[in-house]
Design a protein around this motif. Structure first.
Motif, PDB file in Angstrom:
ATOM      1  N   THR A  15       6.938  -1.682 -21.482  1.00 13.31           N
ATOM      2  CA  THR A  15       5.669  -2.202 -21.973  1.00 13.31           C
ATOM      3  C   THR A  15       4.909  -1.057 -22.629  1.00 13.31           C
ATOM      4  O   THR A  15       5.367   0.092 -22.636  1.00 13.31           O
ATOM      5  CB  THR A  15       4.817  -2.786 -20.830  1.00 13.31           C
ATOM      6  OG1 THR A  15       4.401  -1.712 -19.967  1.00 13.31           O
ATOM      7  CG2 THR A  15       5.615  -3.805 -20.024  1.00 13.31           C
TER       8      THR A  15
ATOM      9  N   TYR B 110      11.429   1.937 -17.469  1.00 14.41           N
ATOM     10  CA  TYR B 110      10.958   0.610 -17.065  1.00 14.41           C
ATOM     11  C   TYR B 110       9.641   0.718 -16.312  1.00 14.41           C
ATOM     12  O   TYR B 110       9.416   1.703 -15.605  1.00 14.41           O
ATOM     13  CB  TYR B 110      12.013  -0.075 -16.191  1.00 14.41           C
ATOM     14  CG  TYR B 110      13.334  -0.264 -16.878  1.00 14.41           C
ATOM     15  CD1 TYR B 110      13.545  -1.333 -17.735  1.00 14.41           C
ATOM     16  CD2 TYR B 110      14.377   0.640 -16.684  1.00 14.41           C
ATOM     17  CE1 TYR B 110      14.754  -1.512 -18.370  1.00 14.41           C
ATOM     18  CE2 TYR B 110      15.596   0.468 -17.317  1.00 14.41           C
ATOM     19  CZ  TYR B 110      15.779  -0.605 -18.165  1.00 14.41           C
ATOM     20  OH  TYR B 110      16.983  -0.773 -18.796  1.00 14.41           O
ATOM     21  N   PRO B 111       8.791  -0.290 -16.473  1.00 15.95           N
ATOM     22  CA  PRO B 111       8.932  -1.478 -17.317  1.00 15.95           C
ATOM     23  C   PRO B 111       8.716  -1.145 -18.789  1.00 15.95           C
ATOM     24  O   PRO B 111       7.921  -0.252 -19.107  1.00 15.95           O
ATOM     25  CB  PRO B 111       7.825  -2.408 -16.802  1.00 15.95           C
ATOM     26  CG  PRO B 111       6.779  -1.468 -16.284  1.00 15.95           C
ATOM     27  CD  PRO B 111       7.528  -0.316 -15.699  1.00 15.95           C
TER      28      PRO B 111
ATOM     29  N   ASN C 221       6.690  -9.033 -24.401  1.00 15.30           N
ATOM     30  CA  ASN C 221       6.768  -8.177 -23.221  1.00 15.30           C
ATOM     31  C   ASN C 221       5.954  -6.899 -23.367  1.00 15.30           C
ATOM     32  O   ASN C 221       5.645  -6.243 -22.372  1.00 15.30           O
ATOM     33  CB  ASN C 221       8.225  -7.803 -22.929  1.00 15.30           C
ATOM     34  CG  ASN C 221       8.821  -6.947 -24.020  1.00 15.30           C
ATOM     35  OD1 ASN C 221       8.911  -7.362 -25.179  1.00 15.30           O
ATOM     36  ND2 ASN C 221       9.252  -5.739 -23.694  1.00 15.30           N
ATOM     37  N   TRP C 222       5.600  -6.501 -24.594  1.00 14.88           N
ATOM     38  CA  TRP C 222       4.960  -5.194 -24.778  1.00 14.88           C
ATOM     39  C   TRP C 222       3.563  -5.157 -24.158  1.00 14.88           C
ATOM     40  O   TRP C 222       3.079  -4.116 -23.756  1.00 14.88           O
ATOM     41  CB  TRP C 222       4.909  -4.844 -26.262  1.00 14.88           C
ATOM     42  CG  TRP C 222       4.628  -3.393 -26.486  1.00 14.88           C
ATOM     43  CD1 TRP C 222       3.473  -2.821 -26.930  1.00 14.88           C
ATOM     44  CD2 TRP C 222       5.529  -2.311 -26.225  1.00 14.88           C
ATOM     45  NE1 TRP C 222       3.599  -1.455 -26.968  1.00 14.88           N
ATOM     46  CE2 TRP C 222       4.855  -1.120 -26.538  1.00 14.88           C
ATOM     47  CE3 TRP C 222       6.842  -2.238 -25.753  1.00 14.88           C
ATOM     48  CZ2 TRP C 222       5.441   0.135 -26.398  1.00 14.88           C
ATOM     49  CZ3 TRP C 222       7.431  -0.993 -25.616  1.00 14.88           C
ATOM     50  CH2 TRP C 222       6.730   0.172 -25.946  1.00 14.88           C
TER      51      TRP C 222
ATOM     52  N   THR D  58       8.812  -9.330 -19.467  1.00 14.86           N
ATOM     53  CA  THR D  58       9.615  -8.110 -19.377  1.00 14.86           C
ATOM     54  C   THR D  58      10.870  -8.336 -18.551  1.00 14.86           C
ATOM     55  O   THR D  58      11.959  -7.895 -18.928  1.00 14.86           O
ATOM     56  CB  THR D  58       8.771  -6.981 -18.755  1.00 14.86           C
ATOM     57  OG1 THR D  58       7.567  -6.831 -19.501  1.00 14.86           O
ATOM     58  CG2 THR D  58       9.536  -5.674 -18.776  1.00 14.86           C
TER      59      THR D  58
END
Length: 418
Positions: free
Chosen positions: A280, A277-278, A222-223, A231
């Motif tokens: 990342t 959020y998100p 998700n990063w 994510t």
């Protein structure tokens, strides 16, 4: 020649149906694998062709891979650079006997005596002791421009920079996003235990007693997720809090955090650092924003990393009577459980004694001119405005990877009898 049995079997409609079904499943699996591989190659190509690279955003692979990994050595400079005053106040048996300016979480334990374990029916005596609470330096998190870069291990660069795992891997961002992209590495750094200032294993925040690498951003798909596929799976609550309406909480939490009281219930806000959020590595706002506020962006990346690790159950709760003996999982980060020290390249610290010569063994590369003392200590709360503690601490070229030391409020039962 075909036997009668073989001919009947070959032209048996039910058997042919089962064979077709198996072949269909097999073909579907093969197609899926090819599609995933194709997407991975396409994303890698997009990241390589579309961007400006370097520290301004997720750009070209070649440029990202040529970024220098900054080198810091917290084990060598901890006596000079660590904010030792950030450990205080210390509470013993419910009484604050060593004052400090970092404050105490509202529901920290107020017990005088405590006991852990034991079962008299099994002839097992409990551990008896006094309740202790303090800000324990527990972790270091490096926020870097380059994946697999380990500044706190002397600038080691792991030879995995070009490895891609579906959507994580090299974690160089994407040029089409035109945003700052950050990687991170988390280490355990229980300096109180490492220096044997307390008995080994007496009060470790997470049961960790040595300097060691814990996690790194390339391990999490998700990063580097730019469209939310992974994510939303790892953080389904993002659907509720990643909208524009949730951003109205940001100024409220920013004011409270800068005043020293981050609001835990607004977990989707990271105070003056931005939105949680998100989760990342993209900071948002484009390269201009990063060039103006590198410290804010690295703080946000570090906070998101801690939020992610809490969400996945890697980090625990260390506050309150229920956590004196055994730590419990906390899936939503508690912002007032942590205080932060900018450790490198230009550390927040207590400051030199007036008239003392500059330290010879330190990572301090920027001399502060009338540094702000908004918090009265060399640590700052989660989400505090960088103008109050260090928006000037980024050092071009030699200090663009940032290192933070996390102080975690730790309640524990310090045994005097076992």
């Amino acid at each position: 020649m075909w036997s009668k049995k073989a001919i009947v079997s070959k032209f048996n409609p039910s058997r042919r149906k089962r064979m077709n079904k198996k072949m269909g499943i097999k073909n579907l699996l093969i197609s899926t694998l090819i599609a995933v591989a194709s997407c991975g190659l396409a994303m890698a190509e997009d990241a390589g062709d579309g961007g400006s690279g370097g520290s301004t955003g997720g750009g070209s692979s070649s440029k990202a891979m040529n970024i220098m990994c900054n080198s810091y050595s917290p084990l060598n400079t901890m006596f000079k650079d660590v904010c030792w005053g950030g450990i205080f106040p210390i509470r013993l048996a419910g009484v604050t006997f060593m004052a400090g300016k970092s404050g105490v979480p509202n529901d920290a334990t107020d017990k005088i005596v405590c006991k852990c374990g034991g079962d008299l029916k099994k002839a097992e005596l409990p551990r008896l002791g006094f309740a202790v609470g303090f800000w324990a330096p527990s972790k270091i998190i490096d926020v870097t421009r380059k994946p697999y870069c380990l500044p706190s291990l002397g600038g080691i660069q792991l030879p995995l920079g070009n490895v891609e795992y579906i959507n994580s891997g090299a974690n160089i961002g994407r040029g089409d996003r035109n945003e700052r992209f950050s990687n991170w590495v988390l280490y355990s750094f229980p300096i109180i235990t490492m220096l044997r200032l307390l008995d080994e294993g007496a009060c470790p925040p997470d049961g960790l007693t040595d300097f060691d690498l814990i996690q790194a951003s390339p391990m999490f798909p998700n990063w580097n997720d730019n469209i939310g596929r992974y994510t939303i799976f790892m953080n389904p609550e993002m659907a509720l809090f990643a909208s524009v309406t949730s951003l109205f909480a940001l100024p409220i939490d920013a004011a409270a955090s800068t005043a020293g009281h981050p609001i835990n219930s607004l977990f989707w806000a990271a105070g003056a650092w931005g939105a949680t959020y998100p989760i990342t590595g993209f900071s948002g706002g484009g390269p201009a924003t990063f060039s103006n506020e590198p410290v804010r962006n690295s703080s946000l990346a570090a906070f998101r990393a801690m939020s992610l690790l809490h969400r996945l159950g890697f980090l625990t709760e260390t506050i309150g009577n229920s956590n004196l003996c055994e730590r419990s999982k906390r899936l939503i980060i508690r912002k007032d459980a942590y205080r932060w020290q900018f450790l490198a390249p230009s550390p927040e610290k207590d400051g030199p004694t007036p008239g003392a010569p500059p330290p010879a063994n330190t990572t301090d590369q920027v001399r502060e001119v009338n540094p702000p003392s908004r918090h009265g200590t060399c640590t700052h709360p989660t989400g505090s405005n960088t103008a109050a503690w260090g928006m000037w601490r980024d050092v071009p070229v030699t200090g663009e990877d940032h290192s933070y030391l996390l102080f975690q409020w730790t309640d524990c039962c310090f045994g005097v009898y076992n």
